[in-house]
Each structure stands twice: as C-alpha cells, then as structure tokens.
Design a protein around this motif. Structure first.
Motif, PDB file in Angstrom:
ATOM      1  N   LEU A   1      57.102  -3.726  59.144  1.00 51.01           N
ATOM      2  CA  LEU A   1      56.010  -2.757  59.151  1.00 51.01           C
ATOM      3  C   LEU A   1      56.512  -1.339  59.406  1.00 51.01           C
ATOM      4  N   LEU A   2      57.511  -1.214  60.276  1.00 47.25           N
ATOM      5  CA  LEU A   2      58.061   0.098  60.614  1.00 47.25           C
ATOM      6  C   LEU A   2      59.147   0.544  59.642  1.00 47.25           C
ATOM      7  N   GLY A   3      59.491  -0.302  58.702  1.00 45.74           N
ATOM      8  CA  GLY A   3      60.457   0.094  57.679  1.00 45.74           C
ATOM      9  C   GLY A   3      61.906   0.011  58.105  1.00 45.74           C
ATOM     10  N   VAL A   4      62.247  -0.911  58.980  1.00 47.66           N
ATOM     11  CA  VAL A   4      63.642  -1.095  59.382  1.00 47.66           C
ATOM     12  C   VAL A   4      64.420  -1.635  58.181  1.00 47.66           C
ATOM     13  N   LYS A   5      65.519  -0.971  57.851  1.00 49.00           N
ATOM     14  CA  LYS A   5      66.303  -1.349  56.682  1.00 49.00           C
ATOM     15  C   LYS A   5      67.672  -1.871  57.111  1.00 49.00           C
ATOM     16  N   ASP A   6      68.084  -2.954  56.469  1.00 55.65           N
ATOM     17  CA  ASP A   6      69.407  -3.523  56.709  1.00 55.65           C
ATOM     18  C   ASP A   6      70.368  -3.060  55.629  1.00 55.65           C
TER      19      ASP A   6
ATOM     20  N   LEU B   1      62.771   2.646  67.733  1.00 54.37           N
ATOM     21  CA  LEU B   1      62.369   3.693  66.798  1.00 54.37           C
ATOM     22  C   LEU B   1      63.561   4.272  66.046  1.00 54.37           C
ATOM     23  N   HIS B   2      64.726   4.212  66.667  1.00 51.18           N
ATOM     24  CA  HIS B   2      65.917   4.684  65.958  1.00 51.18           C
ATOM     25  C   HIS B   2      66.260   3.766  64.795  1.00 51.18           C
ATOM     26  N   TYR B   3      66.180   2.461  65.021  1.00 54.29           N
ATOM     27  CA  TYR B   3      66.432   1.524  63.924  1.00 54.29           C
ATOM     28  C   TYR B   3      65.399   1.698  62.815  1.00 54.29           C
ATOM     29  N   ALA B   4      64.189   2.132  63.181  1.00 54.03           N
ATOM     30  CA  ALA B   4      63.143   2.379  62.189  1.00 54.03           C
ATOM     31  C   ALA B   4      63.228   3.784  61.599  1.00 54.03           C
ATOM     32  N   GLU B   5      64.207   4.581  62.058  1.00 56.06           N
ATOM     33  CA  GLU B   5      64.443   5.935  61.562  1.00 56.06           C
ATOM     34  C   GLU B   5      63.245   6.862  61.786  1.00 56.06           C
ATOM     35  N   LEU B   6      62.549   6.662  62.909  1.00 54.98           N
ATOM     36  CA  LEU B   6      61.470   7.574  63.308  1.00 54.98           C
ATOM     37  C   LEU B   6      62.072   8.584  64.277  1.00 54.98           C
ATOM     38  N   THR B   7      62.728   9.583  63.714  1.00 56.47           N
ATOM     39  CA  THR B   7      63.613  10.457  64.474  1.00 56.47           C
ATOM     40  C   THR B   7      62.905  11.265  65.548  1.00 56.47           C
TER      41      THR B   7
ATOM     42  N   ALA C   1      76.312  16.239  62.115  1.00 59.07           N
ATOM     43  CA  ALA C   1      76.159  17.499  62.821  1.00 59.07           C
ATOM     44  C   ALA C   1      74.709  17.853  63.054  1.00 59.07           C
ATOM     45  N   ASN C   2      73.814  17.335  62.215  1.00 62.90           N
ATOM     46  CA  ASN C   2      72.396  17.666  62.337  1.00 62.90           C
ATOM     47  C   ASN C   2      71.538  16.492  62.780  1.00 62.90           C
ATOM     48  N   ASN C   3      72.163  15.390  63.114  1.00 58.89           N
ATOM     49  CA  ASN C   3      71.388  14.189  63.424  1.00 58.89           C
ATOM     50  C   ASN C   3      70.899  14.211  64.859  1.00 58.89           C
ATOM     51  N   CYS C   4      70.055  13.228  65.191  1.00 63.29           N
ATOM     52  CA  CYS C   4      69.429  13.180  66.509  1.00 63.29           C
ATOM     53  C   CYS C   4      70.375  12.588  67.536  1.00 63.29           C
ATOM     54  N   VAL C   5      70.035  12.799  68.818  1.00 60.86           N
ATOM     55  CA  VAL C   5      70.857  12.307  69.915  1.00 60.86           C
ATOM     56  C   VAL C   5      70.974  10.796  69.881  1.00 60.86           C
ATOM     57  N   LEU C   6      69.962  10.117  69.390  1.00 62.78           N
ATOM     58  CA  LEU C   6      69.950   8.655  69.444  1.00 62.78           C
ATOM     59  C   LEU C   6      70.967   8.028  68.518  1.00 62.78           C
ATOM     60  N   ASN C   7      71.651   8.834  67.663  1.00 61.85           N
ATOM     61  CA  ASN C   7      72.747   8.271  66.888  1.00 61.85           C
ATOM     62  C   ASN C   7      73.808   7.705  67.807  1.00 61.85           C
ATOM     63  N   ASN C   8      73.872   8.197  69.031  1.00 61.23           N
ATOM     64  CA  ASN C   8      74.840   7.681  69.991  1.00 61.23           C
ATOM     65  C   ASN C   8      74.500   6.288  70.469  1.00 61.23           C
ATOM     66  N   LEU C   9      73.270   5.811  70.211  1.00 61.79           N
ATOM     67  CA  LEU C   9      72.879   4.494  70.712  1.00 61.79           C
ATOM     68  C   LEU C   9      73.232   3.380  69.750  1.00 61.79           C
ATOM     69  N   THR C  10      73.504   3.716  68.470  1.00 61.46           N
ATOM     70  CA  THR C  10      73.723   2.646  67.509  1.00 61.46           C
ATOM     71  C   THR C  10      75.005   2.869  66.725  1.00 61.46           C
ATOM     72  N   SER C  11      75.034   2.424  65.465  1.00 61.94           N
ATOM     73  CA  SER C  11      76.304   2.167  64.806  1.00 61.94           C
ATOM     74  C   SER C  11      76.846   3.308  63.957  1.00 61.94           C
ATOM     75  N   GLN C  12      76.918   4.527  64.520  1.00 61.33           N
ATOM     76  CA  GLN C  12      77.590   5.618  63.828  1.00 61.33           C
ATOM     77  C   GLN C  12      79.077   5.529  64.119  1.00 61.33           C
ATOM     78  N   ARG C  13      79.892   5.554  63.099  1.00 61.94           N
ATOM     79  CA  ARG C  13      81.321   5.396  63.313  1.00 61.94           C
ATOM     80  C   ARG C  13      81.972   6.731  63.595  1.00 61.94           C
TER      81      ARG C  13
END
Length: 404
Positions: free
Chosen positions: A71-76, A256-262, A382-394
């Motif tokens: 429903l929230l649009g989480v994409k794998d 919400l980060h996995y759902a990309e609701l920034t 460089a322009n992404n949200c702080v929550l990128n630190n919580l998940t799988s950004q390499r």
C-alpha cells in the motif's frame, strides 16, 4: 517443580545475594489484595509468551505488514540470479561467502570459469541472500507496533504512581512493595518480547551494531528478570519506559524510509534523535541510574544484588553512549559535511553490491557508463535525507576503485 525451586532457592535465589542485609524472601510478603507478590517462578510464564510473540510476528508480517508495504509502495530491488553451479553453491554454503584471491583461483581451475566470472557469481549469490526492502519493512513494522503499544501501556500505568515523579518513592518500604497487576503484566510482556528478539536475532536483518544489539538484549533480559525477583519493579518500570519512548520513533522512520516517504521520514528521524539523546543521555543516567546508585543507599546498605543491578544499568548506558555517538556523527556529516559518505548503522547483510561491474576492463564505453553512474549517485547522496544512514546506501569511496 517444587524440588527444582528448592535447589534454585538454595544456590541461586539466596536472600543474602539478592536482598538487602537483614531481610529475607518472607519479608516481601504482602496482602494479596494490595497487589502481586514477586516470585522467581513467575519468570517461567515468559516462555510461552516468547513463543506467542514469535507466532504473532509471523502472522502479523504476512497479514498486516506485507499488505501495508504494498500500500505504501515499498519496492524491492530486482536482483540478478546466480547461475546454477553445484560446486560453487557447495563452496558458498560450507566454506566461504567471500573467497580470497587464492580461493577464487582454485575455484576457477575446478569449474573451468574465469576468475572474473567466479567473483561475479559470488557477488550475485550474496545479493540473493540479502533481505529485501519488504522484509526490512515488515521487521520495522512489527517492532514499531510493539514499542508503541508498550510505551502507551507503560505510561498510562505509571503516570499516576508516586515514583514516576519522585525517584525516592522507588525505595520507600523496600522490599515489601506490592506489585500492581498492570506492572506485573508490563514486566512479563517486555521479558517475553526481548526473549523473542534474542531468539530471532540470527534471522533478523543483521546490522553493523549486531554485537551491541545482542549485548543490549541480554543485559535487558537479565535486568528485567533480576529486578522482578528482587522487587526492583518500581525502578524497573522506569527503565523500560525510557527505552520504549524513543524506539517506536526510530522504527516508524525506518518504515517510511523503505517506502521512500522522505519528508515525513526526515521529521520522524529528527524527533527520534532528540528524544533518544534526551532520554538516554539525560533522563536515564541522571534520574534512573542516580536513583539506583545514590538515592537507594539512603534506604539500605549495599549488597551483591545492588552491584549486579547497577553494573547492568551501566552496560546499557555505555551502549546508549555508543549509539548516541553514531547518531551525532550522522547528523554532523549531513549538516556540516553536506553529504553522507557511509551508513553508520546500516543493514550489514542488506548492503547491495554493485551490479554495474566492468565486464571488460579495457572497454571505454563501460568506463563512461560507470563514471556517469557514479556521478549521478554522488549527486543523489549529497542531496538525500538523513535517513539514508539507516539503510542500505553503500560507501561512495568503495565504488571509486572499481570504476578506476
């Protein structure tokens, strides 16, 4: 059962270890109409609760969390499947998931494949085992629901108690303090939940602070069990409430980060950081730990249980400082460095490995494609949200050598 309890009382639940000098288990007797009487045997009730939590989680994730993720649009991420190869599969499962150069060379001779193809196969195979965004979303949703309900129940049962406002009330009349039914069930449910987390830690998303998480769960379980048996229930409820107060903000932000609701995700992360730093670095040490270390000595002399309980609290405080350091470093990188170079607490097993490897190191077209991809990802980070630190950004630095 009675014989086992007698042995435990003789060797483990000795009154001289767990109660102040001059008091015994009989001194904890209270009128049943006033409340529950803590008994070590009560901890056995947490075992069926633990199994119930695991079963409820399986049902919850399938019935609620997965439909909610859609429903929230989480994409794998679409992953390239490793080509079936029995020899490499056996080596992957029984030897190593990341073979060294010498091992890759030996496997190349055995399978008749180039070292490049061997490395690519292992990269694809590792990516297959990494949890998807849906899996991580379901885990975060389950924890969010429990932490939120636990915090609401805990706060509603404690806000009218005198020790919620005055820490000295935690020790008046100790150890002869009746335990209300609400606090009894608060304890049992928290103990059952943390036991379920410990049992599921090997199958949950593995993060970089995996060891610290295991230590935290074990220390929490010992704290809950010991504080209940020794009737440290009043201060124990405060410890649990402090921990629950920030955890549900973190889990909701991850969802919400996995759902990309920034936008909402950023707001929740800021709230989480403020609440975490205040409760774990101010309220916990200066209210709870100060009460158990200093204030309690006005009511009884130190004993083994006093040192044991405070040692566990200090272990938790050390973990709080470690996690606060990670959070502050994340905030610093985002606010002052202008970009997030690396995930401070990322999903260790969920970091996708680069699928855009150069198939031919001398192919100029591939180099240009890879360079454009890197520049694009640099701009996004460089322009992404702080929550990128919580998940799988390499890490960006780890990509540059491959491109070169």
């Amino acid at each position: 059962m009675d014989r086992m309890e007698a042995v435990l009382n003789e060797w483990i639940w000795r009154a001289d270890l767990w109660l102040p000098p001059g008091t015994g288990w009989e001194d904890m007797e209270v009128d049943p109409e006033q409340g529950h009487i803590p008994r070590p045997r009560d901890l056995t009730y947490s075992v069926p609760l633990t199994l119930a939590f695991i079963a409820c989680r399986c049902v919850f994730e399938r019935v609620v969390a997965v439909p909610l993720s859609r429903l929230l649009g989480v994409k794998d991420r679409v992953r390239v499947q490793a080509v079936a190869n029995p020899k490499l599969e056996a080596y992957y499962k029984h030897n190593s998931r990341q073979p060294s150069e010498n091992e890759v060379s030996n496997l190349s001779k055995q399978c008749g494949l180039s070292q490049r193809k061997i490395q690519t196969w292992f990269r694809h195979r590792r990516n297959q085992d990494r949890p998807t965004n849906t899996t991580k979303f379901c885990e975060a949703t389950w924890r969010f629901v429990f932490y939120l309900l636990s915090f609401i129940v805990g706060l509603s049962s404690l806000i009218k108690t005198p020790w919620f406002w005055d820490s000295r009330e935690c020790w008046k009349g100790y150890p002869k303090q009746p335990v209300a039914d609400a606090h009894y069930w608060y304890y049992m449910l928290e103990l059952g939940f943390y036991l379920s987390l410990l049992l599921c830690v090997s199958v949950d998303v593995k993060r970089k602070d995996f060891r610290e998480q295991v230590i935290h769960h074990i220390a929490t379980i010992f704290l809950i069990g010991f504080s209940y048996c020794s009737n440290y229930v009043r201060v124990g409820t405060l410890v649990m409430l402090v921990h629950d107060s920030s955890d549900f903000f973190l889990e909701s932000a991850k969802m919400l980060h996995y759902a990309e609701l920034t936008c909402i995700c950023d707001t929740l992360f800021v709230i989480f950081a403020v609440v975490f730093l205040f409760t774990r670095l101010v309220v916990f040490p200066f209210r709870v730990v100060h009460s158990t270390l200093i204030v309690s000595l006005d009511f009884f002399e130190p004993f083994f249980g006093y040192y044991f309980f405070n040692a566990l609290l200090l272990v938790l405080q050390a973990l709080h400082i470690f996690w606060a350091y990670l959070i502050l470093r994340m905030v610093y990188k985002f606010a002052f460095a202008g970009k997030v170079e690396k995930d401070e607490r990322s999903d260790e097993e969920s970091e996708e490995e680069d699928e855009q490897e150069l198939e031919d190191e001398g192919d100029g077209g591939n180099w240009e494609l890879s360079k454009d991809s890197i520049n694009t990802k640099l701009a996004i980070l460089a322009n992404n949200c702080v929550l990128n630190n919580l998940t799988s950004q390499r890490s960006i630095n780890s990509r540059l050598p491959k491109a070169r």
